[in-house]
Design a protein around this motif. Structure first.
Motif, PDB file in Angstrom:
ATOM      1  N   ALA A 206       0.981  -1.226   0.070  1.00  5.70           N
ATOM      2  CA  ALA A 206      -0.016   0.134  -0.110  1.00  5.70           C
ATOM      3  C   ALA A 206       0.879   1.175   0.043  1.00  5.70           C
ATOM      4  O   ALA A 206       1.838   1.272   0.767  1.00  5.70           O
ATOM      5  N   HIS A 207       0.620   2.132  -0.896  1.00  5.54           N
ATOM      6  CA  HIS A 207       1.488   3.519  -1.288  1.00  5.54           C
ATOM      7  C   HIS A 207       0.804   4.580  -1.000  1.00  5.54           C
ATOM      8  O   HIS A 207      -0.388   4.816  -1.671  1.00  5.54           O
ATOM      9  N   THR A 208       1.322   5.531  -0.376  1.00 10.14           N
ATOM     10  CA  THR A 208       0.687   6.864  -0.520  1.00 10.14           C
ATOM     11  C   THR A 208       1.738   7.809  -1.164  1.00 10.14           C
ATOM     12  O   THR A 208       2.717   7.901  -0.783  1.00 10.14           O
ATOM     13  N   PHE A 209       1.175   8.535  -2.307  1.00  8.45           N
ATOM     14  CA  PHE A 209       2.145   9.726  -2.965  1.00  8.45           C
ATOM     15  C   PHE A 209       1.443  10.938  -3.045  1.00  8.45           C
ATOM     16  O   PHE A 209       0.978  11.232  -4.195  1.00  8.45           O
ATOM     17  N   PRO A 210       1.390  11.621  -2.131  1.00  8.29           N
ATOM     18  CA  PRO A 210       0.507  13.308  -1.965  1.00  8.29           C
ATOM     19  C   PRO A 210       1.517  14.232  -2.517  1.00  8.29           C
ATOM     20  O   PRO A 210       2.590  14.056  -2.001  1.00  8.29           O
ATOM     21  N   TYR A 211       1.215  14.952  -3.595  1.00  9.95           N
ATOM     22  CA  TYR A 211       1.955  16.178  -3.781  1.00  9.95           C
ATOM     23  C   TYR A 211       1.310  17.360  -3.200  1.00  9.95           C
ATOM     24  O   TYR A 211       0.055  17.597  -3.587  1.00  9.95           O
ATOM     25  N   LEU A 212       1.817  18.098  -2.453  1.00 11.04           N
ATOM     26  CA  LEU A 212       1.116  19.308  -2.009  1.00 11.04           C
ATOM     27  C   LEU A 212       1.873  20.408  -2.417  1.00 11.04           C
ATOM     28  O   LEU A 212       3.040  20.763  -2.136  1.00 11.04           O
TER      29      LEU A 212
ATOM     30  N   VAL B 172      -3.856  23.859   3.820  1.00  9.88           N
ATOM     31  CA  VAL B 172      -4.002  22.502   3.115  1.00  9.88           C
ATOM     32  C   VAL B 172      -3.680  21.673   4.288  1.00  9.88           C
ATOM     33  O   VAL B 172      -2.703  21.642   5.139  1.00  9.88           O
ATOM     34  N   GLU B 173      -4.432  20.174   4.504  1.00 11.43           N
ATOM     35  CA  GLU B 173      -4.237  19.576   5.565  1.00 11.43           C
ATOM     36  C   GLU B 173      -4.245  18.054   5.070  1.00 11.43           C
ATOM     37  O   GLU B 173      -5.378  17.940   4.192  1.00 11.43           O
ATOM     38  N   HIS B 174      -3.115  17.399   5.351  1.00 12.82           N
ATOM     39  CA  HIS B 174      -3.212  15.985   4.504  1.00 12.82           C
ATOM     40  C   HIS B 174      -3.253  15.127   5.819  1.00 12.82           C
ATOM     41  O   HIS B 174      -2.269  15.295   6.436  1.00 12.82           O
ATOM     42  N   GLU B 175      -3.618  13.803   5.887  1.00  9.51           N
ATOM     43  CA  GLU B 175      -3.542  13.086   6.704  1.00  9.51           C
ATOM     44  C   GLU B 175      -3.446  11.659   6.206  1.00  9.51           C
ATOM     45  O   GLU B 175      -4.405  11.378   5.330  1.00  9.51           O
ATOM     46  N   ALA B 176      -2.731  10.588   6.492  1.00  3.81           N
ATOM     47  CA  ALA B 176      -2.533   9.368   5.849  1.00  3.81           C
ATOM     48  C   ALA B 176      -2.037   8.319   7.065  1.00  3.81           C
ATOM     49  O   ALA B 176      -1.395   8.766   7.811  1.00  3.81           O
ATOM     50  N   THR B 177      -3.037   7.334   6.851  1.00  2.00           N
ATOM     51  CA  THR B 177      -2.665   6.089   7.788  1.00  2.00           C
ATOM     52  C   THR B 177      -2.477   4.827   6.969  1.00  2.00           C
ATOM     53  O   THR B 177      -3.327   4.624   5.912  1.00  2.00           O
ATOM     54  N   THR B 178      -1.821   3.829   7.353  1.00  2.00           N
ATOM     55  CA  THR B 178      -1.669   2.564   7.031  1.00  2.00           C
ATOM     56  C   THR B 178      -1.457   1.555   7.962  1.00  2.00           C
ATOM     57  O   THR B 178      -0.850   1.718   8.867  1.00  2.00           O
ATOM     58  N   SER B 179      -2.503   0.517   7.815  1.00  2.00           N
ATOM     59  CA  SER B 179      -2.373  -0.234   8.965  1.00  2.00           C
ATOM     60  C   SER B 179      -3.520  -1.607   8.466  1.00  2.00           C
ATOM     61  O   SER B 179      -3.739  -1.531   7.300  1.00  2.00           O
TER      62      SER B 179
END
Lengths: 481, 435, 254
Positions: free
Chosen positions: A402-408, A417-424
């Motif tokens: 699982a991968h997360t690639f946000p560009y801000l 701008v608020e960004h949150e990410a979780t992996t579990s």
């Protein structure tokens, strides 16, 4: 965790239920791509000269372009000369009513659980049915026409509503936008067209059901939706394809345009054939979807439930040009077995007081790879812009990723701008709690995952919500633990 | 690139024989890689190619002690231990070298000659000079730097300062410096790398550090980039943390080039590879950018072994036309179960021309993990500003107080007390606060 | 005698919606006024407008504070001129201790008055003295402002700050909300000790309870953005016993 592995297997392992082939006669373009193929398609569709020129220009641009390689997906090189670019069910006679429709086609849609019949009146949905390259039937046109709403296939729109198409086609996704958009612009065969006039609230959900049937064919549909000032429309899209060992290409382009105070809600339940458990076959879903909030106070909302395709590569996006415009993206992407998904959105803030919201829920199981890729851009002109993103990933089993690639990219100091990410993975304590209340692991997981996706599901129209929940359990059948 | 080969040839005689093969390999790699452009994903927001003077010189610049350096050293608190370098050349007469049992501290050049296999075993083994443009350049051309080796179960109680001054008079000089730090099992050390532009021109430097943290060892590093305005500085820290080892690294950057021709670009590449079970890494960063400064923090924590934990906390304050870049990645390799990793990045934009590009990433290949990140970009909280103002504090001062509070959280993370205290004071000075 | 505060025909809107409508009230030095009323009638809007919150747009009317036009002043200037607002929800500010914050605030006020800043020793002396008023411990003041404080601790911190800044007009915005009886007594005692002939109080509250401890000179009932009824402290008791409905009925009857 052996028990849970078993359940994961059960949840993930279930078969694709839409994998049958419809035995109808199809009319095919010769295999391969050349200017002649494009002329063939254009002629089949009885298109005006400008349209053919537009296609040829896109084709020439495409020839100069390179296939992108930056996505987090792996697949063998596609042979663009080995694809059939036009396949259409052979029409036996002109279709004026449901009774004229090929019974095989009707049976197909019945089997898919989307019967083409008047029942849909009760459900209040107007449907355009697209099989391979052709729109086969559109329901409820009359009811819509009374309100001035145009809902038809794009081929028909090119012939009948030339001005509108010519004014807006390619304005949100220009033919040169990217490799697959250029390809689509050259060879697109059919798709839906919607125009909602000023001040009209579309009284029913508009829907298109896409089906790839023919072998070795690609589907290149093109959708164009225009919501004029103060109007509202909700549009749904569903997709399936038969099981085949070869990979099939689906490269669609969707353009949405919302003028002042208009709102477009676009929902997708994508269930293209994902390939078998060993990763053989399946659809390559390379799609460009983009909405332009052109007018002040306009709003575009994308909701997607992505469970199918061997590879999904799409970023439904919003260009927030009008002041006070709003963009939303709600996504559930499920990958299992050998599926790969690289999906997300772009929110481009240009106008003042523009707002956007991103909620992405990724679920990976089996040996699949699931990536969220997103861009939030606040331009210097976008005073008081606001974005909130929440990207969560859930892993089921230890062979997936699982991968997360946000560009801000923020170029205005009044923006926020608020960004949150979780992996579990699914918490043992949650599972145990459910078990203690008498639920089996499988029921518990289904319950937890549905809860996890709820924030997205609740943005779907009612019928789709139920379908999406079912689809989710089917996709993950046997994967749980 | 031909020029690079010529420069290498003219320097080759001064390089140690043992290092020559490695240097040649790195040179070949750099010749292939070149200076990255913005098409390179890791340099997307930092146009190093446009800023770096292309015809740079890698020949050792003169390293005379100038007045600025003398004054600065005179103003220092009496550091117990320090190694001082001018334009990458070691100056023993300015240094205070610890003489402790089980502790080897010397210049890298000396170490290569006297410490036998240790340098060879570790030098160039952590950085990937086949991929990393500037690590390749540094590996090929590095002239000197610090070598620190702490033996098993030895604890160094006072921090060691590694000071790098730039006094170059040639603005084409591109100074290559390098540190190698090896902590054996159970060792502990606190380290500061301090960079200062003590010249009156724009300087360019490329610093690489490789740090090994053995089983149960503990290393605390602070990179001080407080006086690097009018500089293009590239910092690379590659580290490896073994079983139950613990690494904390903090980067503190204050950059406000003089208006006019001055420019400032600081790029930090911090990597920790957690290779033994129970390892822990903690990265923190604080950056203040003014004028046209560009401050770029690239951070990677690579969870290779199971049961490791990591934490990242980055905060930036940008005003004028300054740009901040944050690129942080948590990588969880297959099998690295029970990983617990967190990353937080926040930036304040205090003026109209300021901007931020942020890319917090997660790449996860194991399921039994807890990984998360949060990023926030915006302004100070209006509620808090109003609260302070209702107590009679002006908007300007309220802004300074809240900026202090924002930044202070990072400084709190610094493990080495005298450095933490020094930075608290620095922060107050910077914000003109007198409490 | 010049009034402390004179609000005349004030209309205030938030996001275009009018909350206070044609509101008038005069407070003289040394007086304690209580404003009561059901939720959503504009009590907190009044407090925020007096303190100078920007989002509260004064549509019409005037506010005179010690004879000066209050609306011309920014929030911080109002504070330095002696207006203090005890917040209903005090803001948490991690990283800044109450001590440091108060040092900045006290010295900002002194500078405004043309006085030298207090040195560390003088400041500590002042702080110890005031901390006793509200029973606040020293270590409490070295913690970040309100961070992790209980409801009672936050309100005590507000009264402590009030004591430190020695204001002329104190506005208490629902200071009793979320307090248990012991905390309420401590807070009220702190306030009572600050009462003086030169200092006025505007106590905003939903319940009569607080007014058992802080005895008001006047009680006003706020309804629909304006004062519907005024009286002495006995009015508060009547409201406690009978609720707000009768005020509403009277209003309709009028």
């Amino acid at each position: 965790m052996a028990e849970s592995d078993k359940i994961i297997d059960e949840v993930v392992g279930s078969d694709y239920k839409y994998g049958f082939v419809t035995p109808i006669e199809e009319e095919l373009a010769p295999r391969g791509l050349s200017e002649d193929t494009i002329r063939f398609i254009s002629a089949k569709k009885q298109e005006p000269e400008w349209m053919l020129e537009w296609r040829l220009k896109a084709y020439r641009a495409w020839l100069q372009m390179k296939e992108p390689g930056w996505q987090n997906v792996r697949y063998p090189k596609i042979d663009f000369q080995d694809i059939i670019y036009y396949a259409a069910p052979k029409k036996k006679k002109e279709i004026k009513s449901l009774d004229d429709l090929d019974p095989e086609i009707r049976a197909t849609y019945d089997k898919l659980g989307i019967p083409i019949q008047e029942q849909k009146i009760l459900a209040g949905i107007a449907v355009d049915y697209v099989m391979d390259s052709e729109s086969v039937f559109t329901t409820f046109r009359e009811a819509l026409r009374e309100k001035g709403i145009i809902f038809c296939s794009i081929s028909e729109a090119i012939r009948e509503h030339e001005d509108l198409v010519r004014r807006y086609l390619g304005t949100v996704v220009p033919p040169r936008d990217n490799f697959y958009a250029a390809l689509n612009s050259a060879v697109f065969s059919d798709g839906s067209f919607v125009y909602v006039p000023k001040g009209v609230r579309c009284p029913m959900e508009l829907s298109t059901y896409f089906r790839i049937n023919a072998e070795n064919s690609g589907q290149f549909e093109r959708t164009l939706i225009i919501a004029d000032e103060g109007s509202y429309v909700s549009y749904l899209e569903g997709c399936t394809a038969p099981k085949r060992d070869e990979n099939q290409l689906h490269a669609a382009v969707v353009e949405l345009i919302a003028l002042d105070n208009a709102e477009i809600k676009y929902s997708t339940v994508q269930n293209w054939y994902p390939g078998d458990k060993e990763g053989k076959g399946g659809i390559y879903n390379f799609v460009t979807k983009r909405g332009l909030c052109k007018g002040a106070y306009s709003k575009i909302s994308w909701t997607q439930v992505e469970t199918g395709s061997a590879i999904t590569w799409k970023y439904p996006s919003c260009i927030l040009k009008g002041d006070h415009s709003i963009g939303e993206f709600y996504s559930v992407a499920v990958t299992n077995n050998h599926q790969q998904a690289d999906t997300g959105t772009k929110m481009i803030h240009i106008g003042k007081n523009t707002r956007s919201r991103i909620v992405s829920k990724g679920i990976s199981a089996g040996r699949s790879q699931n990536s969220y890729r997103g861009l939030v851009q606040i331009h210097a002109t976008a005073e008081n812009a606001y974005n909130f993103s929440q990207c969560d990933s859930l892993l089921i089993g230890d062979k997936c990723g699982a991968h997360t690639f946000p560009y801000l990219e923020i170029k205005n100091n009044t923006g926020k701008v608020e960004h949150e990410a979780t992996t579990s993975k699914i918490g043992e304590d949650l599972l145990f709690y459910c078990n203690q209340r008498g639920l089996s692991d499988e029921e518990a997981v289904s319950l937890i995952i549905n809860g996890y996706c709820k924030e997205v599901f609740q943005h779907l129209p009612m019928e789709f919500m139920v379908e999406a929940q079912k689809l989710l359990s089917i996709s993950l059948e046997g994967s749980v633990g | 690139m031909e020029n690079i080969a010529t420069q290498f040839k003219s320097l080759a005689n001064s390089f140690s024989k043992e290092s020559l093969a490695l240097r040649k390999e790195a040179l070949a790699s750099f010749q292939k890689l070149g200076i990255p452009t913005t098409r390179h994903e890791e340099w997307k927001y930092t146009n190093i190619k446009a800023r770096l003077r292309q015809e740079f010189s890698l020949l050792p610049a003169e390293s005379r002690v100038n007045k600025a350096v003398k004054n600065y050293i005179a103003s220092l608190p009496p550091y117990t231990y320090r190694l001082t370098f001018l334009n990458g050349v070691f100056h023993p007469e300015l240094s205070i070298i610890p003489d402790l049992k089980g502790v080897t501290v010397c210049s890298l050049r000396e170490a290569a000659a006297h410490t036998g296999g240790i340098v060879e075993k570790h030098f160039g083994r952590l950085v990937d000079y086949s991929q990393e443009h500037f690590a390749a350049l540094n590996t090929a051309f590095v002239t000197d730097g610090a070598f620190i080796h702490i033996h098993k179960n030895v604890a160094v109680n006072e921090p060691i300062y590694l000071q790098y001054f730039f006094t170059a008079t040639d603005e084409y000089a591109f100074v290559q410096t390098r540190n190698l730090v090896v902590l054996e099992e159970g060792a502990s050390l606190s380290l500061a790398e301090d960079f200062r532009n003590a010249s009156n021109i724009d300087v360019q430097y490329n610093h690489v550090a490789e740090m090994y943290v053995g089983n149960n060892a503990r290393l605390d590093v602070v990179e001080l980039q407080l006086e690097v305005s009018n500089a293009i500085g590239i910092h690379t820290l590659e580290s490896k943390v073994n079983r139950n080892g613990r690494l904390s690294a903090a980067t503190i950057t204050f950059s406000s080039p003089n208006t006019g021709t001055g420019q400032s670009l600081i790029r930090n590449n911090l990597t920790a590879r957690l290779t033994g079970e129970g390892a822990h890494a903690e990265f923190a960063g604080l950056y203040f950018g003014k004028e046209n400064a560009l401050i770029d923090n690239h951070v990677l924590i690579d969870h290779i072994a199971p049961n490791c934990t990591s934490n990242q906390l980055y905060k930036g304050v940008l005003s004028d036309e300054a740009t901040g870049v944050f690129n942080g990645k948590i990588f969880v390799k297959p099998g690295a179960q029970k990983t617990n990793a967190y990353q937080s990045s926040k930036a304040l934009l205090l003026s109209k021309g300021a901007s931020v590009n942020s890319k917090p990433q997660l790449e996860i290949f194991a399921d039994d993990v807890k990984c998360s990140h949060g990023a926030a970009i915006g302004q100070l909280d209006e509620n808090a500003l109003f609260y302070l103002m209702t107590r009679g504090v002006s908007r300007h001062e309220a802004t300074q107080i809240l900026t202090y509070a924002f930044a202070h959280e990072v400084v709190e993370h610094i493990q080495t007390k005298p450095i933490r205290q020094f930075l608290c004071d620095k922060l107050r000075d910077e914000l003109h606060l007198n409490f | 005698m010049q009034s402390m505060l004179s609000i005349n025909h004030l209309t205030v809107a938030v996001n275009g919606k009018e909350i206070l409508r044609d509101f008038s009230l005069t407070i003289n030095p040394g007086e304690v006024h209580a404003i009561m009323g059901p939720n959503g009638t504009g009590k907190s809007t009044l407090a925020a407008t007096l303190a100078g919150r920007e989002e509260y747009e004064v549509v019409s009317g005037e506010i005179l504070y010690k004879g000066r036009n209050l609306l011309e002043m920014e929030a911080d200037e109002r504070a330095r001129e002696g207006i203090f607002l005890a917040f209903q929800y005090p803001v948490e500010i991690p990283g800044v201790s109450t001590t440091n914050f108060m040092k900045a605030a006290v010295n900002a006020k002194r500078k405004h008055q043309g006085l030298e800043p207090l040195d560390a020793r003088e400041f500590l002396k002042l702080m110890n003295e005031k901390a006793q008023l509200v029973d606040i411990k020293r270590e409490f003041l070295s913690r970040s402002i309100n961070e992790g404080f209980s409801g009672g601790e936050k309100k005590r911190n507000e009264i402590f700050q009030m004591a430190m800044l020695e204001p002329s007009l104190c506005i208490l915005d629902e200071t009793d909300s979320g307090l248990d009886i012991d905390a309420l007594r401590i807070v009220a005692n702190g306030v009572n000790r600050l009462r003086s002939p030169e200092r006025s109080f505007l106590v905003i509250t939903h319940y009569q309870r607080l007014l058992n401890y802080i005895i008001p000179d006047y009680v006003h009932v706020l309804f629909d953005g304006r004062i519907a009824k005024s009286g002495g402290k006995e009015l508060a008791l009547k409201l406690e016993a009978e609720g707000y409905d009768w005020v509403k009925e009277e209003l309709v009857a009028d």
